[in-house]
Each structure stands twice: as structure tokens, then as C-alpha cells.
Design a protein around this motif. Structure first.
Motif, PDB file in Angstrom:
ATOM      1  N   UNK A   1       0.812  -1.218   0.000  1.00  0.00           N
ATOM      2  CA  UNK A   1       0.000   0.000   0.000  1.00  0.00           C
ATOM      3  C   UNK A   1       0.847   1.269   0.000  1.00  0.00           C
ATOM      4  N   UNK A   2       2.144   1.164   0.267  1.00  0.00           N
ATOM      5  CA  UNK A   2       3.000   2.348   0.268  1.00  0.00           C
ATOM      6  C   UNK A   2       4.031   2.313   1.382  1.00  0.00           C
ATOM      7  N   UNK A   3       4.603   3.460   1.641  1.00  0.00           N
ATOM      8  CA  UNK A   3       5.668   3.590   2.624  1.00  0.00           C
ATOM      9  C   UNK A   3       5.241   4.526   3.741  1.00  0.00           C
ATOM     10  N   UNK A   4       5.546   4.141   4.954  1.00  0.00           N
ATOM     11  CA  UNK A   4       5.276   4.981   6.120  1.00  0.00           C
ATOM     12  C   UNK A   4       6.609   5.273   6.784  1.00  0.00           C
ATOM     13  N   UNK A   5       6.777   6.517   7.224  1.00  0.00           N
ATOM     14  CA  UNK A   5       7.993   6.916   7.925  1.00  0.00           C
ATOM     15  C   UNK A   5       7.615   7.577   9.240  1.00  0.00           C
ATOM     16  N   UNK A   6       8.326   7.219  10.297  1.00  0.00           N
ATOM     17  CA  UNK A   6       8.115   7.827  11.610  1.00  0.00           C
ATOM     18  C   UNK A   6       9.323   8.698  11.924  1.00  0.00           C
ATOM     19  N   UNK A   7       9.050   9.966  12.213  1.00  0.00           N
ATOM     20  CA  UNK A   7      10.095  10.940  12.532  1.00  0.00           C
ATOM     21  C   UNK A   7       9.945  11.352  13.987  1.00  0.00           C
ATOM     22  N   UNK A   8      11.057  11.396  14.723  1.00  0.00           N
ATOM     23  CA  UNK A   8      11.032  11.871  16.105  1.00  0.00           C
ATOM     24  C   UNK A   8      11.663  13.254  16.150  1.00  0.00           C
ATOM     25  N   UNK A   9      10.881  14.232  16.582  1.00  0.00           N
ATOM     26  CA  UNK A   9      11.336  15.609  16.670  1.00  0.00           C
ATOM     27  C   UNK A   9      12.109  15.833  17.969  1.00  0.00           C
ATOM     28  N   UNK A  10      12.933  16.860  17.979  1.00  0.00           N
ATOM     29  CA  UNK A  10      13.675  17.217  19.191  1.00  0.00           C
ATOM     30  C   UNK A  10      12.739  17.561  20.347  1.00  0.00           C
ATOM     31  N   UNK A  11      11.493  17.966  20.039  1.00  0.00           N
ATOM     32  CA  UNK A  11      10.527  18.297  21.092  1.00  0.00           C
ATOM     33  C   UNK A  11       9.916  17.040  21.720  1.00  0.00           C
ATOM     34  N   UNK A  12      10.189  15.854  21.121  1.00  0.00           N
ATOM     35  CA  UNK A  12       9.677  14.604  21.662  1.00  0.00           C
ATOM     36  C   UNK A  12       8.463  14.053  20.933  1.00  0.00           C
ATOM     37  N   UNK A  13       7.872  14.842  20.064  1.00  0.00           N
ATOM     38  CA  UNK A  13       6.696  14.415  19.295  1.00  0.00           C
ATOM     39  C   UNK A  13       7.122  13.486  18.158  1.00  0.00           C
ATOM     40  N   UNK A  14       6.263  12.537  17.800  1.00  0.00           N
ATOM     41  CA  UNK A  14       6.502  11.642  16.675  1.00  0.00           C
ATOM     42  C   UNK A  14       5.506  11.990  15.574  1.00  0.00           C
ATOM     43  N   UNK A  15       6.006  12.149  14.357  1.00  0.00           N
ATOM     44  CA  UNK A  15       5.185  12.455  13.198  1.00  0.00           C
ATOM     45  C   UNK A  15       5.313  11.307  12.207  1.00  0.00           C
ATOM     46  N   UNK A  16       4.197  10.800  11.684  1.00  0.00           N
ATOM     47  CA  UNK A  16       4.192   9.718  10.722  1.00  0.00           C
ATOM     48  C   UNK A  16       3.736  10.243   9.373  1.00  0.00           C
ATOM     49  N   UNK A  17       4.487   9.907   8.327  1.00  0.00           N
ATOM     50  CA  UNK A  17       4.103  10.289   6.970  1.00  0.00           C
ATOM     51  C   UNK A  17       3.745   9.045   6.184  1.00  0.00           C
ATOM     52  N   UNK A  18       2.897   9.200   5.178  1.00  0.00           N
ATOM     53  CA  UNK A  18       2.466   8.104   4.331  1.00  0.00           C
ATOM     54  C   UNK A  18       2.685   8.510   2.883  1.00  0.00           C
ATOM     55  N   UNK A  19       3.301   7.616   2.117  1.00  0.00           N
ATOM     56  CA  UNK A  19       3.520   7.865   0.689  1.00  0.00           C
ATOM     57  C   UNK A  19       3.067   6.649  -0.081  1.00  0.00           C
ATOM     58  N   UNK A  20       2.253   6.839  -1.085  1.00  0.00           N
ATOM     59  CA  UNK A  20       1.777   5.710  -1.884  1.00  0.00           C
ATOM     60  C   UNK A  20       2.552   5.600  -3.150  1.00  0.00           C
TER      61      UNK A  20
END
Length: 50
Positions: free
Chosen positions: A31-50
Motif C-alpha cells: 500500500x506504500x511507505x510509512x515513515x516515523x520521525x522523532x522531533x527534538x521536542x519529543x513528538x513523533x510524526x508519521x508520513x504516508x507515501x503511496x
């Protein structure tokens, strides 16, 4: 237009740009690629690319 997209932290009050160095996990499926990024503030952001 697509060349202007940037991965940024979505935490309230944080607008840091997330780079490949912030990428902690890459998950690929049919279905695509997901990436998890950890910011210096401690939050995690997930991106989705098809």
C-alpha cells in the motif's frame, strides 16, 4: 508545487523541519511507505507515501 512540500513537526507550538536524520522507522507494504520521525521536542510524526 510538490517540490515545495516539507516534513514538519505537527506538535502544538512546534514548527521544526524534520530531516532524514530524524527518521527513526521506515515501513514498506504494498500500500506504500510509512515513515516515523522523532522531533527534538519529543513528538513523533508519521508520513504516508503511496
Amino acid at each position: 508545487m510538490l517540490d515545495e512540500l516539507a516534513c514538519t513537526c505537527d506538535a502544538e507550538g512546534c514548527t521544526r523541519t524534520l530531516t532524514d536524520a530524524d527518521c527513526m522507522l521506515v515501513y514498506r507494504t504494498e500500500a506504500g511507505e510509512r515513515r516515523a520521525y522523532e522531533c527534538a521536542c519529543g513528538e513523533v510524526t508519521v508520513t504516508v507515501h503511496r
